[in-house]
Design a protein around this motif. Sequence first.
Motif, PDB file in Angstrom:
ATOM      1  N   ASN A 138       3.853   7.259 -45.976  1.00 30.58           N
ATOM      2  CA  ASN A 138       2.609   7.850 -46.422  1.00 30.58           C
ATOM      3  C   ASN A 138       2.724   8.426 -47.823  1.00 30.58           C
ATOM      4  N   SER A 337       2.622  14.523 -39.171  1.00 26.00           N
ATOM      5  CA  SER A 337       2.180  13.839 -40.381  1.00 26.00           C
ATOM      6  C   SER A 337       1.581  12.476 -40.056  1.00 26.00           C
ATOM      7  N   THR A 338       1.635  12.076 -38.782  1.00 23.49           N
ATOM      8  CA  THR A 338       0.837  10.923 -38.351  1.00 23.49           C
ATOM      9  C   THR A 338       0.178  11.338 -37.047  1.00 23.49           C
ATOM     10  N   ASP A 339      -0.899  10.693 -36.723  1.00 23.29           N
ATOM     11  CA  ASP A 339      -1.669  11.179 -35.584  1.00 23.29           C
ATOM     12  C   ASP A 339      -1.162  10.606 -34.259  1.00 23.29           C
ATOM     13  N   ASN A 352      -2.187  19.166 -38.859  1.00 21.21           N
ATOM     14  CA  ASN A 352      -1.892  17.945 -39.604  1.00 21.21           C
ATOM     15  C   ASN A 352      -1.419  18.249 -41.012  1.00 21.21           C
ATOM     16  N   ASP A 354      -1.093  16.295 -44.313  1.00 23.16           N
ATOM     17  CA  ASP A 354      -1.515  15.018 -44.866  1.00 23.16           C
ATOM     18  C   ASP A 354      -0.569  14.604 -45.998  1.00 23.16           C
ATOM     19  N   ARG A 356       0.001  11.723 -47.223  1.00 20.62           N
ATOM     20  CA  ARG A 356      -0.616  10.800 -48.157  1.00 20.62           C
ATOM     21  C   ARG A 356      -1.314  11.575 -49.275  1.00 20.62           C
ATOM     22  N   HIS A 357      -2.008  12.616 -48.849  1.00 21.59           N
ATOM     23  CA  HIS A 357      -2.660  13.479 -49.824  1.00 21.59           C
ATOM     24  C   HIS A 357      -1.629  14.118 -50.745  1.00 21.59           C
TER      25      HIS A 357
END
Lengths: 390, 390
Positions: A138, A337-339, A352, A354, A356-357
């Motif tokens: 990510n 960090s992943t759902d 969460n 994120d 990726r963010h």
Amino acid sequence: MLAGDSCIVLTVKDPYLLGSFETIQKRATLSKDGLSQLIMKAKEGNQRPPRDVAELAEGERPTLKTIAFMAGLGVTTVSRALKDAPEIGQATKNRVQLIAKQIGYRPNRAGVRLRTGKTNVISLVLNAQSSIMGLTSNMVYGISEILSQTPYHLTVTPYSLENDPMQPIRYIVETGSADGIIMSRTEPDDARVRYLTEHGIPFATHGRTEMGIEHPFHDFDNEAFAYLSVKSLLAKGRRKIAMLAGPTPAVTYHRHLDRGFSRAIEEGAASAVAFSGIDVDTSLGRIRDRMEEIMSGSNRPDGIVCCSGGAAIALVAGIEAAGLKIGEDVDLVSKQSTDVLQWFRPQIIVFNEDVRHAGRELARAVLRRIAGVDARELQSLSYPDEHELR
Amino acid sequence: MLAGDSCIVLTVKDPYLLGSFETIQKRATLSKDGLSQLIMKAKEGNQRPPRDVAELAEGERPTLKTIAFMAGLGVTTVSRALKDAPEIGQATKNRVQLIAKQIGYRPNRAGVRLRTGKTNVISLVLNAQSSIMGLTSNMVYGISEILSQTPYHLTVTPYSLENDPMQPIRYIVETGSADGIIMSRTEPDDARVRYLTEHGIPFATHGRTEMGIEHPFHDFDNEAFAYLSVKSLLAKGRRKIAMLAGPTPAVTYHRHLDRGFSRAIEEGAASAVAFSGIDVDTSLGRIRDRMEEIMSGSNRPDGIVCCSGGAAIALVAGIEAAGLKIGEDVDLVSKQSTDVLQWFRPQIIVFNEDVRHAGRELARAVLRRIAGVDARELQSLSYPDEHELR
DNA sequence: TCCCAAATCTGAAACGTTACAGGTACGCTA
DNA sequence: TAGCGTACCTGTAACGTTTCAGATTTGGGA
């Protein structure tokens, strides 16, 4: 003006873009019989294949010279026209930029790099271990999202935890192989941060330092996460709370977790149970086994905070192996960090992160740092955002 | 011979490596007073800083010229000595190579790239979606493991599934930005494979094609995996078997899974239950919900094959939501690429796909392809290796 | 009419490397 | 002693770009 079909390999849609016949002819010092002929002649004229002619061999790419020839200008002018230099006339700029676009010109990175020293590369340096749950992926995707809109490429340089984290950094600096660096696992007193700052190399870290050096970073607010986690457990009536801590105290966010945890425990007058022998870097098997031990013991916690989705799964396995039920005998809060987490134990409270963010933020930060923006403006935190499911 | 301290910035441990004073002097055409003086003079002599002198400004790196100057040789000779060319004397080679080592010379990548066209870059092109469980990370780590022993760097270029997979490939070829490409999500008739083959660009794919083009690949034997999976379910007495299939039939390994699955079903005279509406690309939430539906229905399977660890977690959630127990009401076999699965449901039968190993194989394959090895020698499969835990 | 400044454009040089087409020195043969 | 081959080394050019220091053109003012 020349007919549109007078180019052999490269063609422009609007022939009026081309240089006047006289200009081209002057440059090529050839007879007056159309560009096509002109090119052929030029080709025969020289011994070696005439690279300064608008005909390219298979697999060859247009260069500034190609455009210069087509436009009837000098390379210098073309170079400057393409970067909107003030000393070039607007008409010329338009013409040059259109030709470049139409023949699909792209600057040769090696040429630029050799001349200017600019690599147009951002290097992501990370350790090859701790990334069970798509953290690395990510991060990479987030960074790429930003870089894909720029001339920058992303190179990835993993190093193993047994090796000196300085080594890849030193390599990049010594060989000048990147314009900017993104790195993680930041330590309170981080040798890499010091080194890069001293050498004036732009970088951004995933995580903060505590060494009085202002540098770009993005961080997840782990203190808030730990604080809120404990708070949610308290709200569920839990009183004996433990935390699966961040990796070795050497890494900064371990401290943040501790701080948030302790503060909430204190405020809630709860008691903290220590998890000895495991942290988030421990192997999942070992976490599971140790967890089973702890949860079978007399002083077991009734609320647990976990700072990694991967480790959480091992925790759950250990808890259940001890014959306990999440949501009944014990409550679990975890960062993920992943759902994945909520799909297998809906009772887990998740926050969460994120990543990726984070990748996007970090990429933006290095780029802006490279552009000269002050480091203090490139520091951001992201806050835990609770999703208690079902 | 010159004293060891006669170099200002760069020093060699063994001064006898340096060129004879006369040679250096000849080149520098300066008076006879030691290298230090000589360098200073040379510096004063020219207007601009003398880059051909063994003194480097802060942040400057030694080049061939530096070595040439120190050794009292021409750049050409140095260049060739460093790459062990046959026309250079052994003594010279040793001398040059030692100097290079001692002053920490590293070839300038931009120079090499500009001159030879060789980028020393391997590009990993992958889609940014499907990689819940560390697939991408492990691939990256595997590749890096191999590349770190070579002059190659790894760049990563993700693309989103909505975009044309050809686009990043075309970019790389058109701009010549890599010497080799590694890519995944291979399709039976893969436009990228065709394109790269036509352009003669070395590449290796994670997955096979079926288009009569021999190219380097590494693949997990998904047919064997599906076959063995069904077999294990049969061995447990399961008779109604379903499979969570690979992504869209467009991707080759979907076919392999189907083939292995059907063969085993047929051999075992079992019956196949179709999973409609979900595959491995479906969101985990949707998989879970659909799974609950299916497992609550009348025609539910008693054995399930799943080809992704991430999806398996959602499957389990769905199964348990329907009130069934893994290992009792239904058995589950899954492929996993990280060792998470068995820590949370030991009853799941897992086959490990070692993606890191795949990364290593792919990296080796492209490198050897670049070196001219025949594609047919660069095709490898890895076989499922069952680990039924506990 | 001449000259000057502003507006555009230009060639040459340089970045570090490698390929090409020699050059020199040495020792050997005739 | 001349001639020649071999072993070793060399300078120059080129890759594509940008920077430097002008060159040319144009228009306007004196």
